[in-house]
Design an enzyme around this catalytic site. Structure first.
Site, PDB file in Angstrom:
ATOM      1  N   GLU A  16     103.700  67.835   4.544  1.00 48.50           N
ATOM      2  CA  GLU A  16     103.982  68.528   3.285  1.00 48.50           C
ATOM      3  C   GLU A  16     105.037  67.819   2.445  1.00 48.50           C
ATOM      4  O   GLU A  16     106.186  67.683   2.863  1.00 48.50           O
ATOM      5  CB  GLU A  16     104.440  69.960   3.581  1.00 48.50           C
ATOM      6  CG  GLU A  16     103.291  70.842   4.035  1.00 48.50           C
ATOM      7  CD  GLU A  16     103.747  72.192   4.557  1.00 48.50           C
ATOM      8  OE1 GLU A  16     102.869  73.047   4.723  1.00 48.50           O
ATOM      9  OE2 GLU A  16     104.950  72.383   4.784  1.00 48.50           O
ATOM     10  N   THR A  34     101.492  70.109  18.513  1.00 46.19           N
ATOM     11  CA  THR A  34     102.216  70.506  17.305  1.00 46.19           C
ATOM     12  C   THR A  34     101.284  70.989  16.208  1.00 46.19           C
ATOM     13  O   THR A  34     101.641  70.948  15.062  1.00 46.19           O
ATOM     14  CB  THR A  34     103.013  69.316  16.762  1.00 46.19           C
ATOM     15  OG1 THR A  34     102.109  68.230  16.595  1.00 46.19           O
ATOM     16  CG2 THR A  34     104.114  68.910  17.696  1.00 46.19           C
TER      17      THR A  34
END
Lengths: 383, 383
Positions: B259, B179
């Site tokens: 994030e 990922t």
């Protein structure tokens, strides 16, 4: 208008005290016509709220006399007591109206996992019944709102007959048959089978293709009631198209009122090998959080469209994909296309076209952007 | 430390000018050992970036001498020119190091759909090669950052041999083999087959179970290089466990730096009929935007857990489901359990246990909350 636009229906919407803020929270819709035909589609979520389990049984009885709807609590994940409460609600409506409980559909919406305040709900049914009116559709539509900022109604009138309806929904909106509470009524004189066929055809291409946040509800219900009061039996195709138009209009209203949204995004997949491929790709694009953030920022970030397409099993060749945003083909043959600076994203509606170059099928999924307001609205305690 | 913790590797990280802000953006990792064994896993996204397409070919050559990585541009959806640029980058590294281009893996990360500034990248390769050092691992880890707020490294040292590595990733994090970009190195003396087996086993239960935002990248790559410099061939099981530990540690670092995240959420599915069921349910919970917002608001909204479970095809009965949040069983037998007020959600880590009561298999998926900061970070132009 709303559910009372068609002849043979009365409705009411009142504040029963289920919501602590005193806003309207209980709606009643009653079929007063010679026919009590009905059809319904329900959430495909395997965790089904008590009112969904009950109303699925009501549909099997073959006729529906009334629908009672409450906001302020979903009555989902509430165990045997929750089901008893739904049953008691239907019994109360039946008693007040002089009908059978098995002809009373029940819909609930609100927080999952809390029992409803039956000491307020049952007296509320009596209050609502006393206010039933042929002009009560608007009030009913208002009473089913949760986080909706506006109530949603739609009406299509044809030659001597009408299809109308109301809807609520602003979050936990994703396909799985229906995606919210919707009650449609018609005074056309039709059998259950025609209603069922028309309703399933309509929801398949309208509500099922509205995907605000990818979260499927436990309470989704769409009901269509026919009173026969117009004494007209329209051609099936014409009727089905009227139902589709009302569903499409209500679905659009749901997207425009989606929690925190600042953009309505039309994701149109074209030249797919099959309609299923088109829907799968459309959903994958519509559920991509990164893309939804980019659209919020008015950024025509087509790379996120391609990365979403790439996660699907649809037929396509990566180097033949094309993507247009608001009419500008920013991606051609899987690579850089027209200048992204040409894309004008100032308006609320954003149109994304994904060309799979693999056939001739198409599908359109509607979604909205992901915003800080959505996060805020859904992070508040017990929202 | 990082990729130079194991003997037989040098690395460098420099600012080549690919990023306009002047931050480090080019990393080089070189195997200087007697063996050049390697294994790699790549994104399962069907839209694959040019460097992924190239590096998959490199893996087939059977040995890897070097890895060149750039941030500041993903070189994805860039057509034949993008692939030529990747090839030219490998050629340049090969020329500078005196090796073959087909032994040079290439990784890129950044915005999709933009060509890389080769006039800066190719001179950058020469600069990086001149700075290669046995202490360069930290600088290499810094040079591959994009929106990462910290660089990520991990090392496990065993009896005479070491596994170390670096990772980058903060958004577009979702399973599909790997990922993000990860380079692992070891000085253990192992064949490609053992490396491949250990790497696939490790990524399957570590990186593949990290799901920050459900968005699968076009550039995901995890490489494991073995130099043989330790002149030790460990037992396979011990080596595989060391690789797993490094992958697990790096995966945790990715989630902690996701994030905008304010909460790290451990979704543990227990008593599933199969491991696949456990993973499917865990992913469904981890990708539910409404739940992720609720966790952000420190709201133990278990109804959203149940509605997410209900969308899966896993074996379970709705009235046997149990859910604990931070140790409090807020949902028992599909209904209301212990008092939700007892749940303490003040800390960064949140632990959700979903008990399917359908078997004895288990899986853990890590995700994070959905925040206004995530929206902000991903709605900025050309982020």
């Amino acid at each position: 208008m709303s559910v009372t636009a068609a002849k043979g229906f009365t409705a009411a919407g009142i504040a029963a005290g289920i919501k602590e803020n005193g806003n309207p929270d209980l709606a009643l819709v009653v079929n007063t016509g010679p026919r009590r035909a009905a059809a319904g589609v329900f959430t495909s979520n395997r965790v089904k709220a008590a009112p969904v389990q009950w109303s699925e049984q009501v549909m099997k009885s073959g006729q529906v006399s009334a629908v009672v709807l409450n906001s302020g609590g979903a009555n989902a994940c509430t165990g045997p007591k929750g089901f008893q409460d739904t049953h008691a609600t239907a019994e109360k409506v039946a008693e007040v109206l002089g009908r059978g409980a098995i002809e009373v559909a029940v819909c609930s919406t609100g927080l999952i996992g809390l029992l409803l305040p039956m000491d307020k709900l049952l007296p509320g049914v009596e209050t609502a019944a006393a206010q039933l009116s042929e002009h009560g559709g608007e009030k009913a539509a208002i009473a089913i709102k949760t986080t909706d900022t506006v109530h949603k109604t739609s009406v299509v009138t044809k030659d001597g007959w009408t299809v109308g309806g109301m809807a609520k929904g602003a979050g936990m909106l994703a396909p799985g048959l229906a995606t919210m509470l919707v009650v449609l009524t018609t005074d056309a004189d039709l059998e259950n089978e025609a209603l069922d066929k028309a309703l399933r055809a309509a929801t398949r291409t309208t509500f099922d293709r509205v995907d605000s946040d990818g979260c499927m509800s436990t309470n989704d219900t769409v009901l269509l009631l026919a009173s026969g009061s117009a004494e007209v039996t329209p051609e099936y195709e014409e009727f089905a198209e009227a139902v589709r138009q009302v569903c499409d209009d209500l679905g659009q209203q749901l997207i425009r009122d989606a929690e925190g949204a600042s953009k309505d995004i039309k994701v149109e997949v074209i030249n797919a090998a099959t309609e299923d491929d088109a829907v799968e790709v459309g959903r994958s694009i519509a559920r991509n959080n990164l893309l939804k953030c980019a659209i919020h920022g008015e950024d025509p970030n087509w790379g996120r469209v391609l990365s979403a397409i790439g996660t699907t099993s649809a037929a396509f060749e990566p180097d033949r994909l094309n993507v247009a945003i608001n009419g500008v083909w920013v991606c051609k043959n899987g690579g850089v296309g027209e200048d992204r600076e040409k894309v004008d994203m100032r308006y609320r509606e954003v149109h994304i076209v994904a060309d799979l170059a693999a056939g001739s099928e198409t599908a359109t999924i509607w979604t909205n952007d992901l915003t800080a307001d959505y996060v805020h609205e859904n992070s508040a305690y017990s929202s």
